[in-house]
Design a protein around this motif. Structure first.
Motif, PDB file in Angstrom:
ATOM      1  N   ILE A 180     116.913   3.657  32.550  1.00 16.50           N
ATOM      2  CA  ILE A 180     117.630   2.509  33.125  1.00 16.50           C
ATOM      3  C   ILE A 180     118.941   3.030  33.695  1.00 16.50           C
ATOM      4  CG2 ILE A 180     118.728   0.292  32.641  1.00 16.50           C
ATOM      5  CD1 ILE A 180     116.748  -0.100  30.375  1.00 16.50           C
ATOM      6  N   ILE A 181     119.200   2.717  34.955  1.00 15.71           N
ATOM      7  CA  ILE A 181     120.414   3.155  35.634  1.00 15.71           C
ATOM      8  C   ILE A 181     121.222   1.911  35.995  1.00 15.71           C
ATOM      9  CG2 ILE A 181     121.388   4.420  37.570  1.00 15.71           C
ATOM     10  CD1 ILE A 181     119.870   6.170  35.634  1.00 15.71           C
ATOM     11  N   LYS A 182     122.490   1.882  35.549  1.00 16.69           N
ATOM     12  CA  LYS A 182     123.375   0.773  35.926  1.00 16.69           C
ATOM     13  C   LYS A 182     124.814   1.260  35.864  1.00 16.69           C
ATOM     14  CE  LYS A 182     124.797  -3.960  35.002  1.00 16.69           C
ATOM     15  NZ  LYS A 182     124.674  -5.156  34.162  1.00 16.69           N
ATOM     16  N   ASN A 183     125.517   1.107  36.981  1.00 19.69           N
ATOM     17  CA  ASN A 183     126.945   1.466  37.068  1.00 19.69           C
ATOM     18  C   ASN A 183     127.197   2.900  36.604  1.00 19.69           C
ATOM     19  OD1 ASN A 183     127.528  -1.138  37.961  1.00 19.69           O
ATOM     20  ND2 ASN A 183     127.838  -1.883  35.861  1.00 19.69           N
ATOM     21  N   GLY A 184     126.306   3.806  36.943  1.00 15.21           N
ATOM     22  CA  GLY A 184     126.495   5.201  36.589  1.00 15.21           C
ATOM     23  C   GLY A 184     126.087   5.546  35.179  1.00 15.21           C
ATOM     24  N   LEU A 185     125.675   4.554  34.373  1.00 13.40           N
ATOM     25  CA  LEU A 185     125.232   4.825  33.007  1.00 13.40           C
ATOM     26  C   LEU A 185     123.758   5.197  33.014  1.00 13.40           C
ATOM     27  CD1 LEU A 185     126.919   1.885  31.034  1.00 13.40           C
ATOM     28  CD2 LEU A 185     127.708   4.246  31.225  1.00 13.40           C
ATOM     29  N   MET A 186     123.399   6.131  32.147  1.00 15.65           N
ATOM     30  CA  MET A 186     122.001   6.527  32.007  1.00 15.65           C
ATOM     31  C   MET A 186     121.528   6.111  30.621  1.00 15.65           C
ATOM     32  SD  MET A 186     120.168  10.259  32.405  1.00 15.65           S
ATOM     33  CE  MET A 186     120.781  10.902  30.846  1.00 15.65           C
ATOM     34  N   ILE A 187     120.546   5.201  30.602  1.00 19.79           N
ATOM     35  CA  ILE A 187     119.999   4.683  29.355  1.00 19.79           C
ATOM     36  C   ILE A 187     118.530   5.067  29.305  1.00 19.79           C
ATOM     37  CG2 ILE A 187     119.610   2.632  27.959  1.00 19.79           C
ATOM     38  CD1 ILE A 187     121.867   1.273  29.526  1.00 19.79           C
ATOM     39  N   LEU A 188     118.148   5.797  28.271  1.00 19.67           N
ATOM     40  CA  LEU A 188     116.746   6.164  28.072  1.00 19.67           C
ATOM     41  C   LEU A 188     116.103   5.095  27.217  1.00 19.67           C
ATOM     42  CD1 LEU A 188     117.070  10.005  27.438  1.00 19.67           C
ATOM     43  CD2 LEU A 188     116.717   8.788  29.587  1.00 19.67           C
ATOM     44  N   CYS A 189     114.960   4.597  27.699  1.00 15.81           N
ATOM     45  CA  CYS A 189     114.372   3.414  27.082  1.00 15.81           C
ATOM     46  C   CYS A 189     112.884   3.648  26.818  1.00 15.81           C
ATOM     47  CB  CYS A 189     114.586   2.202  27.996  1.00 15.81           C
ATOM     48  SG  CYS A 189     113.959   0.669  27.313  1.00 15.81           S
ATOM     49  N   GLU A 190     112.418   3.037  25.732  1.00 17.22           N
ATOM     50  CA  GLU A 190     110.997   3.058  25.379  1.00 17.22           C
ATOM     51  C   GLU A 190     110.529   1.615  25.320  1.00 17.22           C
ATOM     52  OE1 GLU A 190     107.350   5.039  24.178  1.00 17.22           O
ATOM     53  OE2 GLU A 190     109.195   5.663  25.175  1.00 17.22           O
ATOM     54  N   LEU A 191     109.593   1.232  26.218  1.00 15.35           N
ATOM     55  CA  LEU A 191     109.072  -0.127  26.277  1.00 15.35           C
ATOM     56  C   LEU A 191     107.655  -0.105  25.742  1.00 15.35           C
ATOM     57  CD1 LEU A 191     110.320  -1.041  29.883  1.00 15.35           C
ATOM     58  CD2 LEU A 191     111.479  -1.441  27.715  1.00 15.35           C
ATOM     59  N   LYS A 192     107.455  -0.698  24.553  1.00 11.59           N
ATOM     60  CA  LYS A 192     106.137  -0.676  23.926  1.00 11.59           C
ATOM     61  C   LYS A 192     105.896  -2.014  23.249  1.00 11.59           C
ATOM     62  CE  LYS A 192     104.702   2.919  21.629  1.00 11.59           C
ATOM     63  NZ  LYS A 192     103.572   3.366  22.466  1.00 11.59           N
ATOM     64  N   SER A 193     104.607  -2.329  23.123  1.00 14.14           N
ATOM     65  CA  SER A 193     104.246  -3.571  22.443  1.00 14.14           C
ATOM     66  C   SER A 193     104.422  -3.446  20.936  1.00 14.14           C
ATOM     67  CB  SER A 193     102.796  -3.948  22.771  1.00 14.14           C
ATOM     68  OG  SER A 193     101.921  -2.900  22.348  1.00 14.14           O
ATOM     69  N   SER A 194     104.320  -2.236  20.400  1.00 11.61           N
ATOM     70  CA  SER A 194     104.555  -1.999  18.975  1.00 11.61           C
ATOM     71  C   SER A 194     105.029  -0.561  18.811  1.00 11.61           C
ATOM     72  CB  SER A 194     103.288  -2.247  18.152  1.00 11.61           C
ATOM     73  OG  SER A 194     102.273  -1.324  18.522  1.00 11.61           O
ATOM     74  N   VAL A 195     105.869  -0.362  17.784  1.00 10.81           N
ATOM     75  CA  VAL A 195     106.466   0.958  17.559  1.00 10.81           C
ATOM     76  C   VAL A 195     106.313   1.296  16.087  1.00 10.81           C
ATOM     77  CG1 VAL A 195     108.565   2.350  17.654  1.00 10.81           C
ATOM     78  CG2 VAL A 195     108.122   0.643  19.430  1.00 10.81           C
ATOM     79  N   SER A 196     105.794   2.506  15.820  1.00 11.14           N
ATOM     80  CA  SER A 196     105.668   3.000  14.452  1.00 11.14           C
ATOM     81  C   SER A 196     106.686   4.114  14.235  1.00 11.14           C
ATOM     82  CB  SER A 196     104.249   3.514  14.209  1.00 11.14           C
ATOM     83  OG  SER A 196     103.980   4.622  15.063  1.00 11.14           O
ATOM     84  N   LYS A 197     106.712   4.635  13.014  1.00 14.81           N
ATOM     85  CA  LYS A 197     107.642   5.715  12.703  1.00 14.81           C
ATOM     86  C   LYS A 197     107.373   6.957  13.547  1.00 14.81           C
ATOM     87  CE  LYS A 197     109.448   8.382   8.793  1.00 14.81           C
ATOM     88  NZ  LYS A 197     109.378   8.612   7.330  1.00 14.81           N
ATOM     89  N   PRO A 198     106.105   7.400  13.719  1.00 14.98           N
ATOM     90  CA  PRO A 198     105.856   8.551  14.607  1.00 14.98           C
ATOM     91  C   PRO A 198     106.268   8.270  16.052  1.00 14.98           C
ATOM     92  CG  PRO A 198     103.994   8.221  13.137  1.00 14.98           C
ATOM     93  CD  PRO A 198     104.875   7.033  12.963  1.00 14.98           C
ATOM     94  N   ASP A 199     106.068   7.007  16.500  1.00 13.22           N
ATOM     95  CA  ASP A 199     106.491   6.673  17.861  1.00 13.22           C
ATOM     96  C   ASP A 199     108.004   6.854  18.019  1.00 13.22           C
ATOM     97  OD1 ASP A 199     103.905   6.043  18.548  1.00 13.22           O
ATOM     98  OD2 ASP A 199     104.124   3.909  18.038  1.00 13.22           O
ATOM     99  N   MET A 200     108.773   6.499  16.964  1.00 14.43           N
ATOM    100  CA  MET A 200     110.229   6.640  17.030  1.00 14.43           C
ATOM    101  C   MET A 200     110.607   8.112  17.110  1.00 14.43           C
ATOM    102  SD  MET A 200     112.778   4.512  17.176  1.00 14.43           S
ATOM    103  CE  MET A 200     112.231   3.006  16.350  1.00 14.43           C
ATOM    104  N   HIS A 201     109.936   8.967  16.325  1.00 11.80           N
ATOM    105  CA  HIS A 201     110.179  10.409  16.399  1.00 11.80           C
ATOM    106  C   HIS A 201     109.820  10.943  17.785  1.00 11.80           C
ATOM    107  CE1 HIS A 201     111.512  11.787  12.508  1.00 11.80           C
ATOM    108  NE2 HIS A 201     110.621  10.996  11.899  1.00 11.80           N
ATOM    109  N   LEU A 202     108.691  10.469  18.323  1.00  9.24           N
ATOM    110  CA  LEU A 202     108.235  10.939  19.631  1.00  9.24           C
ATOM    111  C   LEU A 202     109.231  10.552  20.723  1.00  9.24           C
ATOM    112  CD1 LEU A 202     106.039  12.288  21.339  1.00  9.24           C
ATOM    113  CD2 LEU A 202     104.882  10.058  21.481  1.00  9.24           C
TER     114      LEU A 202
END
Length: 375
Positions: free
Chosen positions: A303-325
């Motif tokens: 996500i890019i806004k006003n020079g900020l860089m935001i890394l985002c994960e959009l998922k229907s469900s998130v598990s502990k391995p998904d968070m590590h990944l």
């Protein structure tokens, strides 16, 4: 008979124990002799004590008589001394009286001399007082004359000062009138300027009100446009959802992948449409296997806004391995771009509790809906 004989036998031992009459008389006689001897001894001691007391009494009487004679001699000696003292005191008194008479005559003489001297001094003082009174009278008359002259001079000065004050007052009144006229003129000028300023301010307010009305109309148009775009987006989402419902039976084993992609696209569209941000889906190849442990494609949303860089994960469900990944994906992207992300963010309506704990440890922001994201 037997009992009588037995009693006689019992009496004989008792009778043998009692004293005889002779023994009793001898004992009584001895007691009387002892009593008589005691009385004689007591009488002898009493006589000796009486003789001793008589001797002591006679000795005491002799001492008293000697003491009386000695006291009589002392009283006679004291009386003689008193008589001698009286004669001596009388002589001293007569001598003192003679001296007092001489002193009195001397004091009377000195008193007469002092009185004559005081009368002379008093007469001299009275003369001086009279001279002083005359001198004081002359000084008072001179002072009164000076006061009269000073009063006339002060009256003249006061009249002169009053004249000057009147002139000054007339001058001050003239200046005050001139100042008042000048102030009235300035006040009128100021009132005119205030009126002009009020008219100018009124025009500015009217212009501002007109601009506000235009801005309101423009904002209203933008709001209507935004609502229209939101309705269109909602319609597209509903259309997409309907499409998924129609194809759910045919997709089978590909259901998970296609629904996840649709969910991600929907969230990205909401973020871009509602918050005016740019969501970029980045897909790069990890040739060193830093993310998955083997070379593979790495997909991440940026996500890019006003020079900020935001890394985002959009998922229907998130598990502990998904968070590590996701954390490994973010570090891979930062290393590849040479820039540290400002924020790490996971948006999912279903985040496992263990995944949430892990996300908090890794410093990842977690949101259950895209509208909750503070971008």
């Amino acid at each position: 008979m037997t009992s009588v004989a037995t009693e006689k036998e019992n009496v004989h031992p008792i009778r043998g124990q009692l004293p005889t009459e002779i023994e009793t008389e001898d004992r009584f006689t001895r007691m009387l002799d002892e009593l008589r001897q005691d009385r004689e001894e007591q009488a002898r001691k009493w006589d000796e004590q009486k003789r001793e007391d008589d001797r002591k009494w006679a000795e005491q009487a002799r001492k008293w008589e000697e003491q009386k004679q000695e006291d009589r001699q002392k009283r006679e000696e004291q009386a003689r001394k008193w008589e001698e003292q009286k004669r001596e005191d009388r002589q001293k008194w007569e001598e003192q009286s003679r001296k007092w008479d001489e002193q009195k005559r001397e004091d009377d003489r000195k008193w007469d001399e002092q009185k004559q001297e005081d009368d002379r001094k008093w007469a001299e003082q009275a003369r001086k007082w009279e001279e002083q009174k005359q001198e004081d009278r002359q000084k008072r008359e001179e002072q009164a004359r000076k006061w009269e002259e000073q009063k006339r001079e002060d009256r003249q000065k006061w009249e002169e000062q009053s004249r000057k004050w009147d002139e000054q007052k007339r001058e001050d009144d003239r200046k005050w009138d001139e100042q008042k006229q000048e102030d009235d003129r300035k006040w009128a000028e100021q009132a005119r300027k205030w009126e002009e300023q009020k008219q100018e301010d009124r025009q500015k307010r009217e212009e501002q009100a007109r601009k506000w009305e235009e801005q309101k109309r423009e904002d209203k148009q933008k709001w209507e446009e935004s609502n229209r775009r939101f309705d269109e987006m909602l319609e597209k989402i509903m259309t997409q959802a309907t499409k998924h419902e129609r194809s759910i039976g045919a997709l089978g084993s590909r259901w998970g992948l296609q629904s996840e992609r649709a969910f991600r696209d929907a969230l990205a569209a909401i973020l871009e449409g509602s918050f005016g941000v740019q969501v970029i889906n980045v897909n790069e190849f990890d040739d060193k296997g830093e993310v998955f442990g083997r070379p593979d494609q790495v997909e991440i949303d940026v996500i890019i806004k006003n020079g900020l860089m935001i890394l985002c994960e959009l998922k229907s469900s998130v598990s502990k391995p998904d968070m590590h990944l996701f954390e490994r994906k973010a570090r891979f992207y930062e290393k590849r771009r040479g820039r540290k992300a400002d924020r790490l963010m996971v948006i999912s309506p279903m985040i496992d509790d263990r995944a949430r704990e892990m996300g908090e440890k890794l410093g990842i922001e977690m949101y259950s809906d895209s509208v909750d994201v503070p971008v």
